[in-house]
Design a protein around this motif. Structure first.
Motif, short mmCIF file in Angstrom:
data_model
loop_
_atom_site.label_atom_id
_atom_site.label_comp_id
_atom_site.label_asym_id
_atom_site.label_seq_id
_atom_site.Cartn_x
_atom_site.Cartn_y
_atom_site.Cartn_z
N GLN A 112 -16.52 -8.24 3.87
CA GLN A 112 -16.43 -8.32 5.33
C GLN A 112 -17.44 -7.36 5.96
OE1 GLN A 112 -12.41 -7.91 6.70
NE2 GLN A 112 -12.94 -8.06 8.85
N ALA B 259 1.28 -5.46 2.69
CA ALA B 259 0.16 -6.22 3.25
C ALA B 259 0.20 -7.68 2.81
CB ALA B 259 -1.16 -5.58 2.84
N GLU C 151 -14.78 -13.29 6.03
CA GLU C 151 -15.28 -13.40 7.41
C GLU C 151 -16.80 -13.67 7.44
OE1 GLU C 151 -13.30 -13.28 10.05
OE2 GLU C 151 -11.51 -12.21 9.38
N PRO D 99 -4.64 -13.89 11.63
CA PRO D 99 -5.08 -12.87 12.60
C PRO D 99 -5.39 -11.55 11.93
CG PRO D 99 -2.70 -13.11 12.67
CD PRO D 99 -3.19 -14.13 11.70
N ASN D 100 -5.86 -10.60 12.69
CA ASN D 100 -6.12 -9.24 12.18
C ASN D 100 -4.88 -8.70 11.49
OD1 ASN D 100 -8.01 -8.58 15.13
ND2 ASN D 100 -8.82 -8.92 13.10
N GLY D 101 -5.07 -8.13 10.33
CA GLY D 101 -3.98 -7.48 9.63
C GLY D 101 -3.06 -8.43 8.88
N ALA D 102 -3.45 -9.71 8.77
CA ALA D 102 -2.58 -10.70 8.11
C ALA D 102 -2.51 -10.49 6.60
CB ALA D 102 -3.09 -12.11 8.41
N GLY D 103 -3.50 -9.82 6.04
CA GLY D 103 -3.52 -9.60 4.59
C GLY D 103 -4.65 -10.35 3.89
N LYS D 104 -5.60 -10.85 4.63
CA LYS D 104 -6.69 -11.64 4.05
C LYS D 104 -7.60 -10.80 3.15
CE LYS D 104 -8.36 -12.84 8.11
NZ LYS D 104 -7.48 -12.06 9.01
N THR D 105 -8.10 -9.70 3.70
CA THR D 105 -9.01 -8.86 2.91
C THR D 105 -8.29 -8.25 1.71
OG1 THR D 105 -10.41 -8.41 4.82
CG2 THR D 105 -10.54 -6.84 3.01
N THR D 106 -7.05 -7.88 1.90
CA THR D 106 -6.27 -7.34 0.79
C THR D 106 -6.21 -8.36 -0.34
OG1 THR D 106 -4.94 -6.01 2.30
CG2 THR D 106 -4.01 -6.43 0.12
N TYR E 86 0.84 -1.19 0.00
CA TYR E 86 0.00 0.00 0.00
C TYR E 86 0.88 1.24 0.00
CZ TYR E 86 -4.26 -2.66 1.15
OH TYR E 86 -5.32 -3.51 1.14
N ILE F 250 3.34 -0.03 3.41
CA ILE F 250 2.89 -1.23 4.13
C ILE F 250 2.82 -2.41 3.17
CG2 ILE F 250 0.94 -2.30 5.36
CD1 ILE F 250 0.22 0.51 6.37
N HIS G 114 -10.67 -15.75 11.14
CA HIS G 114 -9.67 -15.99 12.16
C HIS G 114 -10.25 -16.90 13.22
CE1 HIS G 114 -10.99 -11.68 12.77
NE2 HIS G 114 -11.54 -12.30 13.81
N1 LIG Z 1 -6.22 0.89 2.16
C1 LIG Z 1 -5.16 0.61 2.91
N2 LIG Z 1 -4.09 1.46 2.96
C2 LIG Z 1 -3.00 1.18 3.69
N3 LIG Z 1 -2.85 0.06 4.44
C3 LIG Z 1 -3.87 -0.82 4.43
C4 LIG Z 1 -5.07 -0.60 3.67
N4 LIG Z 1 -5.89 -1.66 3.86
C5 LIG Z 1 -5.24 -2.50 4.69
N5 LIG Z 1 -4.02 -2.01 5.03
C6 LIG Z 1 -3.01 -2.67 5.89
O1 LIG Z 1 -2.65 -3.88 5.26
C7 LIG Z 1 -2.49 -4.91 6.24
C8 LIG Z 1 -3.41 -6.07 5.92
O2 LIG Z 1 -4.76 -5.67 6.06
P1 LIG Z 1 -5.99 -6.60 5.68
O3 LIG Z 1 -7.22 -5.79 5.79
O4 LIG Z 1 -5.70 -7.25 4.38
O5 LIG Z 1 -5.91 -7.68 6.84
P2 LIG Z 1 -6.94 -8.83 7.26
O6 LIG Z 1 -6.17 -10.09 7.31
O7 LIG Z 1 -8.13 -8.80 6.39
O8 LIG Z 1 -7.34 -8.41 8.74
P3 LIG Z 1 -8.75 -8.54 9.54
O9 LIG Z 1 -8.76 -9.91 10.11
O10 LIG Z 1 -8.62 -7.51 10.61
O11 LIG Z 1 -9.88 -8.27 8.59
C9 LIG Z 1 -2.73 -4.26 7.58
O12 LIG Z 1 -1.48 -3.88 8.11
C10 LIG Z 1 -3.57 -3.05 7.23
O13 LIG Z 1 -3.39 -2.02 8.17
#
Ligand SMILES: Nc1ncnc2c1ncn2[C@@H]1O[C@H](COP(=O)(O)OP(=O)(O)OP(=O)(O)O)[C@@H](O)[C@H]1O
Ligand SMILES: [Mg+2]
Length: 322
Positions: A88, A23, A165, A42-49, A17, A21, A197
């Protein structure tokens, strides 16, 4: 598309990003038709990305995504037409009734007019909302909204259903209902990519699981394969009031049969070839050295949560690796 074409192929996918970051850091996996695949992390692992890239809402920094033979960066429309996406965060218009919402979505998905009514009825039935279809969404519970959202993702009969999720924040009954419904899709050949998660969800629902942490897949396989790779059994001892000193921790870790020792909150988690042999040794040691037996003691084959802890190394105390 031949039968052997994967429903999804993700190859060396990376996303950085703005602001630097990272991701997602080069992940690869494949999902076959009719397979349920979970990204567990876990939270922030990169799943939604990862998911937002697969559904063409986000561009990757590197790597490729191919949906049923269509590369999302070269043929985004063709890829989009073959996938259903349930985000999500829910995005329902609360003023519409459940049926109106589905009908509107069906038009957006270009479901042919002649089929629309029957398709909406069928999906209301599938997600168990037929008798509430005329109520405005405002009156729906969280679980009903989620089920409606999943129905939306299925309107155009996708080959690949993507659930970010799917049961977060829902009660146990609704979770089970969604699980059994998702499991039924398998029989129709629909592939499912879901993120969670929730260990139990991944374990119960998926054919294969990829453990994702810090943007990387740390391990992947069936639940049984992941547990076998754990390489042993675990003993869990929950401490009462005592605080262990560094010296006591070191001694515990050096007990015969201890391969690894982690602490999770008030619990001590041991990896061992034989839980049955180690468990009484741990209990006895704690009672003798701290004056207090463990509050609870269990042993046996690992759960997915144990596998996760061992693989990601979360909670590993400083010095363990030295
Ligand atoms: N639009 C964005 N701009 C900058 N950083 C981002 C953006 N979206 C997500 N991130 C960062 O990318 C990393 C992965 O985020 P992501 O949303 O993919 O995690 P996740 O596994 O889906 O977490 P969760 O379980 O909380 O949904 C995190 O560090 C988050 O802060
Ligand atoms: Mg997420």
């Amino acid at each position: 598309m031949s039968d052997t074409t994967p429903a999804l192929r993700v190859d060396a996918l990376a996303k950085e990003y703005k602001g630097g970051i990272q991701a997602v850091r080069g992940i690869s996996f494949e999902i076959q038709p009719g397979e349920i695949f979970a990204l567990l992390g876990p939270n922030g692992a990169g799943k939604t990305t990862t998911i937002r890239i697969v559904v063409t809402l986000l561009r990757p920094s590197a790597g490729s995504v191919v949906v049923c033979g269509h590369d999302v960066s070269k043929e985004p429309d063709a890829a989009r037409a073959l996938l259903g996406y349930v985000p999500q965060e829910l995005a329902l218009d609360r003023h519409l009734t459940g049926r109106q919402h589905l009908e509107l979505s069906a038009r957006l998905y270009r479901v042919p007019k002649a089929e629309l009514g029957a398709r909406v009825d069928q999906l209301l039935e599938v997600v168990g909302l037929s008798d509430r279809a005329g109520d405005s969404i405002r009156k729906y519970s969280g679980g009903m909204k989620k089920r409606l959202d999943i129905a939306c993702g299925l309107l155009h009969r996708p080959k690949l259903l993507i659930l970010d999720e799917p049961t977060l924040g829902l009660d146990i009954q609704t979770r089970y209902r969604i699980w059994s419904f998702v499991a039924e899709l398998r029989a129709e050949g629909t592939a499912v990519l879901l993120t969670t998660h929730d260990m139990e969800e991944a374990d119960h629902l998926s054919d294969r699981i990829a453990i994702i942490d810090h943007g990387e897949i740390q391990a992947a396989g069936t639940s049984a394969e992941l547990k076998a790779a754990y390489g042993g059994e675990r003993v869990k001892a929950e401490l009462g009031r005592v605080e262990l000193s560094e010296e006591q921790r070191t001694k515990l870790a050096a007990l015969a049969g201890v391969e690894q020792l982690e602490e999770r909150g008030r619990a001590l988690l041991f990896v061992t070839p034989s839980g049955r042999e180690l468990a009484p040794r741990v209990a006895e040691w704690l009672e003798q050295e701290t004056g207090e037996p463990p509050r609870s003691l269990s042993f046996g084959p690992p759960g997915l949560d144990d596998v996760f802890l061992k693989i990601t190394g979360h909670d590993i105390r400083d010095g363990d690796e030295a």
